[in-house]
Design a protein around this motif. Structure first.
Motif, PDB file in Angstrom:
ATOM      1  N   ALA A 222      49.376  72.494 -10.109  1.00 36.01           N
ATOM      2  CA  ALA A 222      48.012  72.630 -10.633  1.00 36.01           C
ATOM      3  C   ALA A 222      47.137  71.463 -10.178  1.00 36.01           C
ATOM      4  CB  ALA A 222      48.035  72.710 -12.166  1.00 36.01           C
ATOM      5  N   LEU A 223      47.772  70.297  -9.929  1.00 36.02           N
ATOM      6  CA  LEU A 223      47.014  69.150  -9.398  1.00 36.02           C
ATOM      7  C   LEU A 223      46.358  69.495  -8.057  1.00 36.02           C
ATOM      8  CD1 LEU A 223      48.989  65.811  -9.931  1.00 36.02           C
ATOM      9  CD2 LEU A 223      46.809  66.502 -10.917  1.00 36.02           C
ATOM     10  N   LEU A 224      47.035  70.360  -7.267  1.00 40.18           N
ATOM     11  CA  LEU A 224      46.461  70.782  -5.985  1.00 40.18           C
ATOM     12  C   LEU A 224      45.114  71.468  -6.207  1.00 40.18           C
ATOM     13  CD1 LEU A 224      49.542  72.339  -4.120  1.00 40.18           C
ATOM     14  CD2 LEU A 224      48.389  70.182  -3.599  1.00 40.18           C
ATOM     15  N   VAL A 225      45.078  72.319  -7.243  1.00 42.34           N
ATOM     16  CA  VAL A 225      43.829  73.031  -7.544  1.00 42.34           C
ATOM     17  C   VAL A 225      42.740  72.025  -7.914  1.00 42.34           C
ATOM     18  CG1 VAL A 225      42.744  74.767  -9.002  1.00 42.34           C
ATOM     19  CG2 VAL A 225      45.110  75.059  -8.283  1.00 42.34           C
ATOM     20  N   VAL A 226      43.122  71.039  -8.734  1.00 43.52           N
ATOM     21  CA  VAL A 226      42.145  70.015  -9.114  1.00 43.52           C
ATOM     22  C   VAL A 226      41.655  69.271  -7.877  1.00 43.52           C
ATOM     23  CG1 VAL A 226      41.752  67.929 -10.473  1.00 43.52           C
ATOM     24  CG2 VAL A 226      43.124  69.776 -11.418  1.00 43.52           C
TER      25      VAL A 226
ATOM     26  N   LEU B 299      43.525  63.019  -3.698  1.00 48.98           N
ATOM     27  CA  LEU B 299      44.354  63.667  -4.717  1.00 48.98           C
ATOM     28  C   LEU B 299      45.202  64.774  -4.095  1.00 48.98           C
ATOM     29  CD1 LEU B 299      45.164  63.873  -7.658  1.00 48.98           C
ATOM     30  CD2 LEU B 299      43.254  65.443  -8.031  1.00 48.98           C
ATOM     31  N   LEU B 300      44.590  65.528  -3.144  1.00 50.74           N
ATOM     32  CA  LEU B 300      45.329  66.609  -2.471  1.00 50.74           C
ATOM     33  C   LEU B 300      46.552  66.043  -1.733  1.00 50.74           C
ATOM     34  CD1 LEU B 300      42.661  69.019  -0.954  1.00 50.74           C
ATOM     35  CD2 LEU B 300      44.441  69.541  -2.616  1.00 50.74           C
ATOM     36  N   VAL B 301      46.357  64.904  -1.054  1.00 50.34           N
ATOM     37  CA  VAL B 301      47.467  64.293  -0.300  1.00 50.34           C
ATOM     38  C   VAL B 301      48.585  63.887  -1.260  1.00 50.34           C
ATOM     39  CG1 VAL B 301      48.134  62.319   1.103  1.00 50.34           C
ATOM     40  CG2 VAL B 301      45.974  63.517   1.570  1.00 50.34           C
ATOM     41  N   VAL B 302      48.191  63.188  -2.350  1.00 49.51           N
ATOM     42  CA  VAL B 302      49.191  62.725  -3.316  1.00 49.51           C
ATOM     43  C   VAL B 302      49.940  63.903  -3.927  1.00 49.51           C
ATOM     44  CG1 VAL B 302      49.493  61.589  -5.546  1.00 49.51           C
ATOM     45  CG2 VAL B 302      47.963  60.592  -3.831  1.00 49.51           C
TER      46      VAL B 302
ATOM     47  N   VAL C 292      34.655  81.191  -7.576  1.00 46.95           N
ATOM     48  CA  VAL C 292      35.108  79.805  -7.634  1.00 46.95           C
ATOM     49  C   VAL C 292      36.619  79.730  -7.734  1.00 46.95           C
ATOM     50  CG1 VAL C 292      33.057  78.686  -8.514  1.00 46.95           C
ATOM     51  CG2 VAL C 292      34.599  79.796 -10.103  1.00 46.95           C
ATOM     52  N   GLY C 293      37.212  80.693  -8.411  1.00 48.14           N
ATOM     53  CA  GLY C 293      38.668  80.715  -8.523  1.00 48.14           C
ATOM     54  C   GLY C 293      39.274  80.804  -7.140  1.00 48.14           C
ATOM     55  N   LEU C 294      38.687  81.699  -6.359  1.00 46.39           N
ATOM     56  CA  LEU C 294      39.159  81.887  -5.003  1.00 46.39           C
ATOM     57  C   LEU C 294      38.984  80.617  -4.170  1.00 46.39           C
ATOM     58  CD1 LEU C 294      38.503  85.032  -2.985  1.00 46.39           C
ATOM     59  CD2 LEU C 294      37.931  82.835  -1.987  1.00 46.39           C
ATOM     60  N   MET C 295      37.833  79.966  -4.351  1.00 53.14           N
ATOM     61  CA  MET C 295      37.537  78.792  -3.519  1.00 53.14           C
ATOM     62  C   MET C 295      38.541  77.663  -3.743  1.00 53.14           C
ATOM     63  SD  MET C 295      33.417  78.490  -3.479  1.00 53.14           S
ATOM     64  CE  MET C 295      33.057  78.805  -5.162  1.00 53.14           C
ATOM     65  N   THR C 296      39.004  77.494  -4.986  1.00 53.36           N
ATOM     66  CA  THR C 296      39.897  76.367  -5.253  1.00 53.36           C
ATOM     67  C   THR C 296      41.362  76.775  -5.342  1.00 53.36           C
ATOM     68  OG1 THR C 296      39.509  76.625  -7.618  1.00 53.36           O
ATOM     69  CG2 THR C 296      38.129  75.045  -6.468  1.00 53.36           C
ATOM     70  N   THR C 297      41.621  77.992  -5.828  1.00 55.35           N
ATOM     71  CA  THR C 297      43.012  78.396  -6.011  1.00 55.35           C
ATOM     72  C   THR C 297      43.674  78.774  -4.694  1.00 55.35           C
ATOM     73  OG1 THR C 297      42.454  79.201  -8.216  1.00 55.35           O
ATOM     74  CG2 THR C 297      44.544  79.925  -7.309  1.00 55.35           C
ATOM     75  N   TRP C 298      42.933  79.471  -3.829  1.00 60.13           N
ATOM     76  CA  TRP C 298      43.555  79.951  -2.600  1.00 60.13           C
ATOM     77  C   TRP C 298      43.966  78.831  -1.643  1.00 60.13           C
ATOM     78  CZ3 TRP C 298      42.379  85.492  -0.592  1.00 60.13           C
ATOM     79  CH2 TRP C 298      42.483  86.382  -1.672  1.00 60.13           C
TER      80      TRP C 298
END
Lengths: 268, 370, 266
Positions: C66-70, C133-136, C216-222
């Motif tokens: 879920a951190l990836l989504v954030v 954050l994505l890298v971590v 927006v769900g698509l933009m961040t979740t996918w």
């Protein structure tokens, strides 16, 4: 004392003009209203978590009740003075207000209060939908606690307003203090009970957070309105609000005066 | 009504080198320049007077008005407006003054002007009946009737200024500070505003201190003018004397029945012929002699005596002040010039100061006030 | 080609001015930089509190996933605030003051010009914080993503930014009809706010809206799913198609709105 009588006499007119402005800016206010959707999203997330069983004192209807209270209290206590004052100080349009024989923060307060009931009324359809979705959600405030709830909502508004006076006064030095206010707002979201009920925080953190002003600005009335806090506990929480109002009020007064003195020295 | 004594305002203005790098340096440490925006200005204005306040851009007019209306605290000096120290901004003072700024509005932008009027009634705690009377007066004088219920954003600039004036006068202030009240308005609207200010002054007996870029405003409204340049008071007196002192020349223009011959022209000095018109620039004292001579020697069809336009007079005055100021800075005081600047006697002044390019530059740099 | 260069120059000049203005307002600058750090904290805390109460994860998402989504959310929010939002404010202000006429008289396509004129450099740290954050979070995964997954995720993030830009254009177009809607940018920001949770957390109508209407769900979740290796190339193509569709609709509405534009009073 005559200044106070003057303010009381003027108040109905100020409120009426506040309403007229609100009507003129209805589209804008509706948009502001739409921006306060975070509790709604948090409600859906927590509802999903609680599907597997209650979380602390909260089951699914319990979360719905908590976040409906959050939505309503937020609408009834919000203020936008920082943005308004930033603009007025930057453009120099504060000058005419300073030349009126009434404190320049009285009119914005009237405009603020005039708009709040309408903002809350816009919530009614939304609350109805949530109620249809979770019909077990009930109104859980004892009659004895109702006056306390009213006081708590008012004090929460006052504390919000006074805090914004402090940040608005910073604009006398910084030209733009809304950026700084957003930092504060970020902390507020986490520590006021806006994103989640404070009692779900790790207990060590909660012990400290309870006493901070953030909870007095939102959490206290929300906890009373959703039945989480009542009787003596609620009374103690309102007392905490009073203490913060007095402290922040003194700070706001000092900062505003210093800011105006600077304005008088440098002009707009 | 207004007493000003040694009023001085010094601003600290942050210095910034140009460009991105300058911005970064300013982020770390700011340097400041001191600017004497208003420098020991003194004058008295009696109740009911209309006084024009003149000076080039950045001369300190707006700063002075802001100090007199209580928005700015001076660095030094004293002022008394309607018996009060302005910058204390006590209620009794605020009820007696008003400040109208041509470039800033107090009207509520998205509501009809009527709402702003109502707001001011509440803020000034005006008696309802008296408020009604004043508003009726103002509506009649300014012809506001059709404007009262239209949102301010839909009004023209001139209509907005009329409403602005009305909003500023509802509490019947004894002192009016008007900063460029006609700026940006078309000529017709300028005349309307001018007439209104005059009528209001005569009706209410209020004292008026007015700045304007349009000399027509000053000429029509202000028997007395105060001129400041680079923060210093350089003239205080009747407008007519100012013109006489700084434009002592008149142009005598003669239209002749027939073009003059070359030999007639040769003996006609100081008259010269241009486009079939004879004209001569002569000192005021010699106008009569020049006219007599023209009537005697030329086949005159028509004869006029022209004053130079007020704008030109003022520009000349400012230019000369600027020149003097620069000399003062260089530490060179030429006694004759200084005397000329003070009294104007004997100095023909035609173009000796206006042409050298010192122009209207204000030399003061940036100013925190608009 | 010269047109591209024109646009590039406009963007460069805008950035230069913006940097100087930002440095003038120095306290805000410091505030924004602090905010970028606080931003991660602010986003992660609710996630942390929620995951305290679920041992097995939600809808197949663990805390790290879920951190990836954030991370995607913060990145996109940074792009919005640095490159899209300042332009939105400028256009609304142009319409309010009637100065849009000057923009329309410039020899560049108006939609392109108003899209690149302003940037807010102080918000770029936000974007970088999201990428960090994505890298971590990727490194903490049981199966860290390979180059193919990363590439796909970047592509999907860009598609998300394109959709944001289209949504923004749609919102701006309404300012031709309504007076004084300066707060539209806050609306856009708060709509995006739902995107910090995996879209699978929501159900029914809300999920439908967050996937197709305001995706927006698509933009961040996918993009997060792509990093987890859980998205098919066909679905990715679909997302790009959706972005293109949004761009076309936005273009049409903008053109329509311009035709109906009349200057504000004087």
């Amino acid at each position: 004392m005559s200044a106070l009588r003057h303010a009381v006499r003027a108040w109905p007119t100020l409120l009426r003009i506040g309403v007229a402005e609100m009507v003129a800016y209805r589209a804008e206010i509706f948009i502001w209203f739409l921006t306060a959707t975070m509790p709604l999203i948090m409600m859906l997330v927590w509802d999903r978590v609680a599907a597997g069983g209650p979380v602390g004192r909260f089951d699914q209807p319990g979360f719905a009740r908590y976040f409906v209270a959050t939505l309503v209290v937020r609408q009834l206590t919000s203020s936008w003075l920082v943005w308004e004052m930033n603009e007025q100080i930057r453009s120099g349009s504060l000058s005419p207000a300073l030349l009126k024989p009434m404190h320049p923060l009285v009119l914005p307060a009237a405009e603020n209060i005039a708009a709040l009931p309408f903002r809350a009324a816009m919530l009614l359809p939304l609350v109805a939908v949530i109620w249809l979705w979770r019909p077990e959600m009930r109104w859980g405030v004892a009659a004895a606690d109702l006056p306390l709830l009213v006081v708590a909502v008012f004090l929460a508004w006052l504390l919000n307003y006074l805090t914004q006076v402090c940040f608005a006064a910073l604009a006398f030095w910084l030209q733009q203090s809304s950026g700084l206010f957003m930092v504060w707002f970020g902390v507020w979201v986490l520590l006021s009970g806006y994103a989640f009920p404070l009692e779900l925080m790790p207990p060590a953190l909660l012990a400290a957070v309870r006493w901070l002003p953030f909870r007095a600005m939102l959490g206290v009335p929300v906890e009373i309105a959703s039945g989480l806090s009542s009787g003596l506990g609620a009374l103690a929480a309102v007392a905490l609000q009073l203490v913060w109002c007095a402290a922040v009020g003194l700070l706001a007064r000092a900062m505003w005066r210093a800011g105006v003195r600077r304005y008088e020295a440098y002009g707009a | 009504m207004i007493k000003v004594d040694g009023l001085t305002k010094v601003y600290r203005v942050p210095k910034k080198a140009p460009g991105v790098w300058g911005s970064i340096r300013a982020l770390v440490r700011r340097a400041y320049d001191e600017v004497r925006a208003v420098d020991e200005v003194s004058f008295h204005i009696s109740p009911g007077e209309r006084v024009g306040f003149l000076g080039p851009n950045g001369a300190g007019k707006t700063t002075t008005l802001k100090m007199l209306s209580g928005l700015l605290v001076p660095t030094a000096g004293a002022a008394d407006v309607a018996g009060h120290k302005p910058w204390a901004r006590d209620t009794a003072f605020l009820r007696q003054v008003t400040l109208v700024m041509g470039q800033k509005m107090q009207l509520l932008w998205d509501l009809p002007p009527r709402e702003t009027f109502e707001l001011n009634r509440a803020l000034f705690d005006l008696d309802r009946a008296e408020y009604r009377r004043t508003l009726d007066d103002l509506v009649a004088l300014l012809e506001l009737g059709p404007l009262l219920d239209r949102p301010v954003r839909n009004l023209s600039l001139g209509e907005r200024m009329k409403c602005e004036l009305a909003a500023a006068l509802l509490h019947r202030p004894a002192v009016l500070f008007l900063d460029e009240p006609t700026i940006g308005l078309d000529v017709r609207m300028q005349v309307a505003v001018r007439q209104f200010i005059e009528e209001w002054n005569e009706k209410s007996g209020a004292t008026v201190l007015l700045t304007s870029h349009y000399m027509a405003d000053i000429a029509a409204l202000c028997p007395r003018v105060i001129v400041i340049a680079s923060g210093k008071l350089v003239y205080d007196g009747p407008l007519a004397d100012l013109v006489l002192r700084h434009a002592p020349d008149r142009r005598v223009v003669v239209a002749t029945l027939r073009p003059l011959t070359a030999e007639e022209l040769a003996g006609a000095a100081p008259f010269t012929q241009d486009d079939g018109r004879l004209s001569a620039l002569v000192p005021t004292a010699e106008v009569k002699a020049a006219v007599d001579r023209a009537l005697r020697t030329f086949p005159v069809r028509d004869l006029t005596i022209e004053e130079p336009p007020l704008e030109e007079v003022i520009a000349r005055l400012f230019a000369r002040e600027q020149e003097l100021e620069q000399e003062r800075k260089r530490g060179v005081v030429v006694a004759g010039r200084a005397a000329a600047g003070g009294s104007g006697s004997g100095n023909r002044g035609s173009g000796d100061g206006s042409g050298d390019g010192s122009g209207s530059g204000n030399g003061n740099g940036e100013r925190p006030s608009a | 080609m010269s047109r591209l260069r024109q646009i590039w120059r406009a963007l460069g000049a805008g950035t230069r001015v913006a940097v100087m203005i930002a440095l003038q307002y120095r306290a805000s600058f410091v505030g924004e930089a602090a905010m970028a750090l606080l931003w991660i904290f602010w986003m992660v805390v609710p996630l942390f509190v929620v995951f305290r109460y679920t041992a097995s994860g939600i809808d197949g998402w663990t805390y790290d996933e879920a951190l990836l989504v954030v991370g995607c959310f913060i990145t996109l929010q940074g792009i919005l605030e640095a490159f899209i939002d300042p332009n939105l404010r400028a256009v609304v202000e142009h319409v309010r003051q009637g100065t849009l006429d000057f923009v329309l008289l410039k020899p560049i396509d108006a939609q392109i010009l108003v899209s690149v004129q302003r940037t807010a450099p102080t918000k770029i740290p936000h974007m970088l914080a999201g990428v960090g954050l994505l890298v971590v979070a990727s490194a903490r995964l049981a199966h860290p993503p390979g180059p193919a997954q990363v590439l796909l995720a970047v592509l999907l993030l860009l598609a998300g930014a394109a959709i944001l830009h289209s949504l923004w254009t749609l919102v701006v177009s309404t300012s031709f009809w309504f007076v004084r809607v300066d707060n539209l940018s806050y609306l856009l920001g708060s709509v995006l706010d739902a995107g910090r949770w995996p879209v699978g957390f929501f159900q029914g109508a809300v999920r439908f809206v967050l996937t197709f209407i305001l995706p927006v769900g698509l933009m961040t979740t996918w993009p997060a799913l792509a990093l987890r290796g859980l998205i098919s190339p066909a679905a990715a193509l679909g997302a790009l198609g959706l972005a293109a569709a949004f761009a076309l609709v936005a273009r049409a509405v903008w053109t329509f709105a311009l035709r109906h534009y009349s200057s504000a009073s004087s």
